[in-house]
Design an enzyme around this catalytic site. Structure first.
Site, PDB file in Angstrom:
ATOM      1  N   ASP A  16       1.195  -1.300   0.068  1.00 55.23           N
ATOM      2  CA  ASP A  16       0.049  -0.169  -0.042  1.00 55.23           C
ATOM      3  C   ASP A  16       0.555   1.210  -0.079  1.00 55.23           C
ATOM      4  O   ASP A  16       0.563   2.223   0.684  1.00 55.23           O
ATOM      5  CB  ASP A  16      -0.706  -0.425   1.152  1.00 55.23           C
ATOM      6  CG  ASP A  16      -1.748  -1.130   1.442  1.00 55.23           C
ATOM      7  OD1 ASP A  16      -2.395  -1.855  -0.122  1.00 55.23           O
ATOM      8  OD2 ASP A  16      -2.232  -1.497   2.036  1.00 55.23           O
ATOM      9  N   LYS A  19       1.325   2.278  -5.017  1.00 57.07           N
ATOM     10  CA  LYS A  19       2.627   1.583  -6.454  1.00 57.07           C
ATOM     11  C   LYS A  19       1.562   1.686  -6.765  1.00 57.07           C
ATOM     12  O   LYS A  19       2.198   1.940  -8.114  1.00 57.07           O
ATOM     13  CB  LYS A  19       2.245   0.032  -6.484  1.00 57.07           C
ATOM     14  CG  LYS A  19       3.491  -0.062  -4.989  1.00 57.07           C
ATOM     15  CD  LYS A  19       3.479  -1.781  -4.923  1.00 57.07           C
ATOM     16  CE  LYS A  19       2.656  -2.931  -4.099  1.00 57.07           C
ATOM     17  NZ  LYS A  19       1.902  -2.101  -2.618  1.00 57.07           N
ATOM     18  N   GLY A  43      -4.237  -4.388  -3.261  1.00 61.27           N
ATOM     19  CA  GLY A  43      -5.592  -3.331  -3.769  1.00 61.27           C
ATOM     20  C   GLY A  43      -4.822  -2.110  -4.416  1.00 61.27           C
ATOM     21  O   GLY A  43      -3.946  -1.604  -3.794  1.00 61.27           O
ATOM     22  N   HIS A  44      -4.439  -1.740  -5.743  1.00 62.90           N
ATOM     23  CA  HIS A  44      -4.070  -0.609  -6.454  1.00 62.90           C
ATOM     24  C   HIS A  44      -5.057  -0.181  -6.946  1.00 62.90           C
ATOM     25  O   HIS A  44      -5.928  -0.023  -7.612  1.00 62.90           O
ATOM     26  CB  HIS A  44      -3.184  -1.451  -7.702  1.00 62.90           C
ATOM     27  CG  HIS A  44      -1.609  -2.915  -7.171  1.00 62.90           C
ATOM     28  ND1 HIS A  44      -1.419  -3.118  -8.142  1.00 62.90           N
ATOM     29  CD2 HIS A  44      -2.244  -2.316  -5.931  1.00 62.90           C
ATOM     30  CE1 HIS A  44      -0.372  -3.981  -7.435  1.00 62.90           C
ATOM     31  NE2 HIS A  44      -0.503  -3.457  -5.838  1.00 62.90           N
ATOM     32  N   GLN A 214       1.660  -5.675  -2.878  1.00 63.58           N
ATOM     33  CA  GLN A 214       2.676  -6.300  -1.795  1.00 63.58           C
ATOM     34  C   GLN A 214       3.041  -5.342  -1.733  1.00 63.58           C
ATOM     35  O   GLN A 214       3.961  -4.650  -2.971  1.00 63.58           O
ATOM     36  CB  GLN A 214       2.861  -7.785  -1.088  1.00 63.58           C
ATOM     37  CG  GLN A 214       1.433  -8.207  -1.151  1.00 63.58           C
ATOM     38  CD  GLN A 214       0.854  -9.689  -2.119  1.00 63.58           C
ATOM     39  OE1 GLN A 214       1.159  -9.434  -3.275  1.00 63.58           O
ATOM     40  NE2 GLN A 214      -0.304  -8.864  -2.347  1.00 63.58           N
TER      41      GLN A 214
HETATM   42  P1  GDP Z   1      -0.890   0.445  -3.640  1.00 62.75           P
HETATM   43  O1  GDP Z   1      -1.268  -1.007  -3.080  1.00 62.75           O
HETATM   44  O2  GDP Z   1       0.605  -0.034  -2.998  1.00 62.75           O
HETATM   45  O3  GDP Z   1      -1.097   0.806  -5.085  1.00 62.75           O
HETATM   46  O4  GDP Z   1      -1.449   1.459  -3.047  1.00 62.75           O
HETATM   47  P2  GDP Z   1      -3.045   1.616  -2.672  1.00 62.75           P
HETATM   48  O5  GDP Z   1      -3.597   1.722  -3.276  1.00 62.75           O
HETATM   49  O6  GDP Z   1      -3.300   0.323  -1.294  1.00 62.75           O
HETATM   50  O7  GDP Z   1      -2.654   2.488  -1.067  1.00 62.75           O
HETATM   51  C1  GDP Z   1      -2.437   3.868  -1.561  1.00 62.75           C
HETATM   52  C2  GDP Z   1      -3.478   4.637  -0.942  1.00 62.75           C
HETATM   53  O8  GDP Z   1      -2.882   6.117  -1.228  1.00 62.75           O
HETATM   54  C3  GDP Z   1      -4.682   4.793  -2.111  1.00 62.75           C
HETATM   55  O9  GDP Z   1      -6.083   5.453  -1.412  1.00 62.75           O
HETATM   56  C4  GDP Z   1      -4.642   6.090  -3.548  1.00 62.75           C
HETATM   57  O10 GDP Z   1      -4.768   6.705  -3.813  1.00 62.75           O
HETATM   58  C5  GDP Z   1      -3.013   7.383  -1.802  1.00 62.75           C
HETATM   59  N1  GDP Z   1      -2.009   7.958  -2.414  1.00 62.75           N
HETATM   60  C6  GDP Z   1      -1.703   7.279  -3.332  1.00 62.75           C
HETATM   61  N2  GDP Z   1       0.147   8.062  -3.652  1.00 62.75           N
HETATM   62  C7  GDP Z   1      -0.779   9.320  -2.531  1.00 62.75           C
HETATM   63  C8  GDP Z   1      -0.061  10.628  -2.466  1.00 62.75           C
HETATM   64  O11 GDP Z   1       0.778  10.600  -2.646  1.00 62.75           O
HETATM   65  N3  GDP Z   1      -0.396  11.541  -1.463  1.00 62.75           N
HETATM   66  C9  GDP Z   1      -2.033  10.767  -0.884  1.00 62.75           C
HETATM   67  N4  GDP Z   1      -2.620  11.528  -0.274  1.00 62.75           N
HETATM   68  N5  GDP Z   1      -2.888   9.621  -0.958  1.00 62.75           N
HETATM   69  C10 GDP Z   1      -1.837   8.680  -2.251  1.00 62.75           C
HETATM   70  P1  IMO Z   2      -1.271  -4.468  -2.146  1.00 66.84           P
HETATM   71  O1  IMO Z   2      -0.534  -4.774  -3.516  1.00 66.84           O
HETATM   72  C1  IMO Z   2      -0.873  -4.496   2.043  1.00 66.84           C
HETATM   73  C2  IMO Z   2      -1.153  -8.796   3.789  1.00 66.84           C
HETATM   74  C3  IMO Z   2      -1.714  -9.069   5.190  1.00 66.84           C
HETATM   75  C4  IMO Z   2      -1.562  -9.782   5.654  1.00 66.84           C
HETATM   76  C5  IMO Z   2      -0.586 -10.874   4.634  1.00 66.84           C
HETATM   77  C6  IMO Z   2      -1.132 -11.969   3.822  1.00 66.84           C
HETATM   78  O2  IMO Z   2      -2.336  -3.418  -2.265  1.00 66.84           O
HETATM   79  O3  IMO Z   2       0.429  -3.853  -1.310  1.00 66.84           O
HETATM   80  P2  IMO Z   2      -2.444 -12.523   2.089  1.00 66.84           P
HETATM   81  O4  IMO Z   2      -4.305 -12.840   2.129  1.00 66.84           O
HETATM   82  O5  IMO Z   2      -1.355 -12.407   1.438  1.00 66.84           O
HETATM   83  O6  IMO Z   2      -1.961 -14.237   2.418  1.00 66.84           O
HETATM   84  O7  IMO Z   2      -2.308 -12.065   3.046  1.00 66.84           O
HETATM   85  O8  IMO Z   2      -0.006  -9.531   3.349  1.00 66.84           O
HETATM   86  N1  IMO Z   2      -1.381  -8.300   2.063  1.00 66.84           N
HETATM   87  C7  IMO Z   2      -1.443  -6.884   2.283  1.00 66.84           C
HETATM   88  N2  IMO Z   2      -1.495  -5.547   2.961  1.00 66.84           N
HETATM   89  N3  IMO Z   2      -1.001  -4.469   0.873  1.00 66.84           N
HETATM   90  C8  IMO Z   2      -1.391  -5.625   0.068  1.00 66.84           C
HETATM   91  O9  IMO Z   2      -1.347  -5.240  -1.410  1.00 66.84           O
HETATM   92  C9  IMO Z   2      -1.358  -6.956   0.336  1.00 66.84           C
HETATM   93  N4  IMO Z   2      -1.550  -8.215   0.257  1.00 66.84           N
HETATM   94  C10 IMO Z   2      -0.902  -8.817   1.148  1.00 66.84           C
HETATM   95  O10 IMO Z   2      -3.319  -8.231   5.097  1.00 66.84           O
HETATM   96  O11 IMO Z   2      -1.033  -9.148   6.439  1.00 66.84           O
HETATM   97 MG    MG Z   3      -2.397  -1.687  -1.471  1.00 69.01          MG
END
Ligand code: GDP
Ligand code: IMO
Ligand code: MG
Length: 389
Positions: A16, A19, A43-44, A214
Site C-alpha cells: 500500500d 504502487k 488493491g492498487h 504487496q
Molecule cells: P498500492 O497497493 O501500493 O497501490 O497502494 P494503495 O492503493 O493500496 O494505497 C495507497 C493509497 O494512497 C490510495 O488510496 C491512493 O489513492 C493514495 N495515494 C497514493 N499516493 C498518494 C499521495 O501521494 N498522497 C495521498 N494523499 N494519497 C496518495
Molecule cells: P498491495 O499490492 C498490504 C497482507 C495481509 C496479511 C498478509 C498475508 O495492495 O500493496 P495474504 O492474503 O496475502 O495471504 O495476506 O499480507 N497483504 C497486504 N497488505 N497491501 C497488500 O497488497 C497486501 N496483500 C497482502 O494483510 O497481513
Molecule cells: Mg494496496
C-alpha cells in the site's frame, strides 16, 4: 528473439505504498505493464477522470489506451474476482479485452482455496486478505495446482472437482463450498483471452514495466515470516514470474510512503498508537483497499528501508503521501536501535511540500540510503506527481 529492458516498481514497506498510482504515472512510456506475482490480495488505487478505481488483478497500466497489460506466470487469478473486475472497468467505458494477455503458467484460485482460509487458524492469526492466496500458492508448490494451460484440457471441470474434494475430505465436519456458476463464467472469460507462453511473449517487446504487489517486508522469504504473503514480492519475483534473466532488469523503482503502514498482524517497530495514529488513518485514508480494514500506522523506518533497497537493488525512489504529514509539528524517522527499542531522528514539520523542512527530510533520506528520490507523489491523482529523474 530479443530481450526487453524490464523496469520494475516494487513496494519497499508492507504494501500500500502507492504502487498503483506510481505505475499509472510511469506506464505511458511502456508498451506493456506486467504483474508478476500475487493475486487479488492486491488493491492498487488510482484515479481516472476524477474517479477512484481499485485494481486487484489487472495491471495499473490499463487506463492508457496504448498499453498492453500482462499477467505473468508467478501470479494467481481468481476467475470470479477477475470477471467482476473486467465488468467494472468496462462499465467505466474502457475497452480492455484486446489489451489483456495472460501467462499460461498463472495459477487459478478456486472457491476451495478461499474456503480453506475461512477454516484455517493461520489465516486468522496472520490477518490475511482471505482471498485464497496462501492455499492456492501451497497447491502450486505441492504441484497439484491448476495453471491456465489446463483450461484447454477437456478434463478441466473434473480437475476442479477433484482438487476441491481433495481438500474438503480433510474437513469432514464442515461442508465444502459448492462451485458457483460465477466461477464457470469467469473461466469462460479467461478462455476468451490470449493465454500465452510467458517466455516468448515477453521477448516480443523492447520495454516492460513490471508492477509489484504487496511489499518487500511481506515477501515469503525476505519478509517478517510468518506474517507475510505467499509469493516473492521482491526483485526475485520479477525474474521467476516473467521468465527474464538478471541482465533484463533496468531501473528498479522503490516506492515508499513518507510514513509506514501495515494491514494485518506482525511486528511493526515504529508503530504509533493513540490519537496520532487515528489522525494518520483518517487523513491518509489508511483503510485497506481490498479488505476495508484500518491500516496500522507508524513512522518511516530507515533500518527497514535500507534492507529493502539493498535486497532489491533499488536504483531510484518514488516517495508518496508526504502531503498527509502536512501540518504535523514534528515528524520522526527511525534511524537505528533494535526492533524493540528503535531510535529516532526528529524533524520539524512542514505545511506544504515546498517548505524547506520537507526538503531537509528528503535530503536526509537520500543521504542515509544513498538512493535518490526520483519522483514525488503529492496527492492521489495522476497529476499530483513530480518527476525528477
Ligand atoms: P498500492 O497497493 O501500493 O497501490 O497502494 P494503495 O492503493 O493500496 O494505497 C495507497 C493509497 O494512497 C490510495 O488510496 C491512493 O489513492 C493514495 N495515494 C497514493 N499516493 C498518494 C499521495 O501521494 N498522497 C495521498 N494523499 N494519497 C496518495
Ligand atoms: P498491495 O499490492 C498490504 C497482507 C495481509 C496479511 C498478509 C498475508 O495492495 O500493496 P495474504 O492474503 O496475502 O495471504 O495476506 O499480507 N497483504 C497486504 N497488505 N497491501 C497488500 O497488497 C497486501 N496483500 C497482502 O494483510 O497481513
Ligand atoms: Mg494496496
Amino acid at each position: 528473439m530479443g530481450l526487453p529492458r524490464v523496469d520494475v516498481v516494487l513496494g519497499l514497506q508492507w504494501g500500500d505504498e502507492g504502487k498503483g498510482k506510481v505505475v499509472d504515472a510511469l506506464a505511458v512510456e511502456y508498451p506493456v505493464v506486467a504483474r508478476f506475482q500475487g493475486g487479488p490480495n492486491a488493491g492498487h488505487t488510482l484515479y481516472h477522470q476524477g474517479q477512484k478505481v481499485v485494481l486487484h488483478q489487472i495491471p495499473a497500466g490499463i487506463f492508457h489506451p496504448n498499453v498492453l497489460c500482462f499477467i505473468g506466470d508467478g501470479a494467481l487469478i481468481d476467475p470470479e474476482v477477475f470477471a467482476q473486475e473486467v465488468k467494472g472497468l468496462e462499465a467505466l467505458g474502457l475497452s480492455l479485452r484486446e489489451r489483456l494477455a495472460l501467462g499460461r503458467g498463472v495459477q487459478l484460485i478456486l472457491p476451495i482455496h478461499r474456503w480453506l482460509e475461512e477454516v484455517s487458524p493461520e489465516s486468522a492469526r496472520i490477518g490475511t486478505t482471505r482471498r485464497g492466496i496462501g492455499p492456492a500458492y501451497a497447491d502450486r508448490y505441492a504441484r497439484r495446482g491448476l495453471p491456465l494451460a489446463q483450461l484447454d484440457n477437456p478434463n478441466f471441470p473434473q480437475q476442479v472437482k477433484e482438487l476441491t474434494a481433495y481438500h474438503a475430505r480433510h474437513f469432514s465436519d464442515v461442508p465444502p463450498p459448492e462451485i458457483p456458476e460465477d466461477f464457470w463464467v469467469g473461466i469462460e472469460l479467461l478462455r476468451s483471452l490470449p493465454r500465452v507462453d510467458t517466455f516468448s511473449w515477453i521477448r516480443q517487446f523492447d520495454r516492460i514495466l513490471a508492477e509489484g504487489s504487496q511489499g518487500t517486508l511481506l515477501d515469503i522469504f525476505a519478509g517478517t515470516y510468518p506474517y507475510v504473503t505467499s509469493s516473492h514480492t521482491t526483485i526475485a519475483g520479477v525474474l521467476a514470474g516473467l521468465s527474464v534473466p538478471p541482465q533484463a532488469i533496468g531501473t528498479v523503482w522503490g516506492v515508499l510512503k513518507a510514513y509506514t503502514t501495515r494491514v494485518g498482524s506482525g511486528p511493526f517497530p515504529t508503530e504509533i498508537h493513540g490519537p496520532l495514529a487515528a489522525w494518520l488513518q483518517e487523513k491518509g485514508g489508511e483503510r485497506g483497499a481490498t479488505t476495508g480494514r484500518l491500516r496500522r500506522c507508524g513512522w518511516l523506518d530507515l533500518v527497514a528501508l535500507r534492507y529493502a533497497i539493498a535486497l532489491n537493488g533499488v536504483s531510484v525512489l518514488a516517495l508518496t503521501k508526504a502531503d498527509v504529514l502536512c501540518g504535523l509539528p514534528e515528524v520522526k524517522v527511525r534511524i537505528g536501535g533494535s526492533d524493540t527499542h528503535p531510535t529516532y531522528k526528529s524533524f520539524s514539520g512542514w505545511l506544504t511540500l515546498n517548505d524547506e523542512n520537507f526538503k531537509e527530510f528528503v535530503r536526509f533520506i537520500e543521504q542515509e540510503v544513498r538512493v535518490p528520490v526520483g519522483a514525488l507523489s503529492t496527492g492521489p491523482n495522476r497529476e499530483d506527481w513530480k518527476r525528477y529523474l
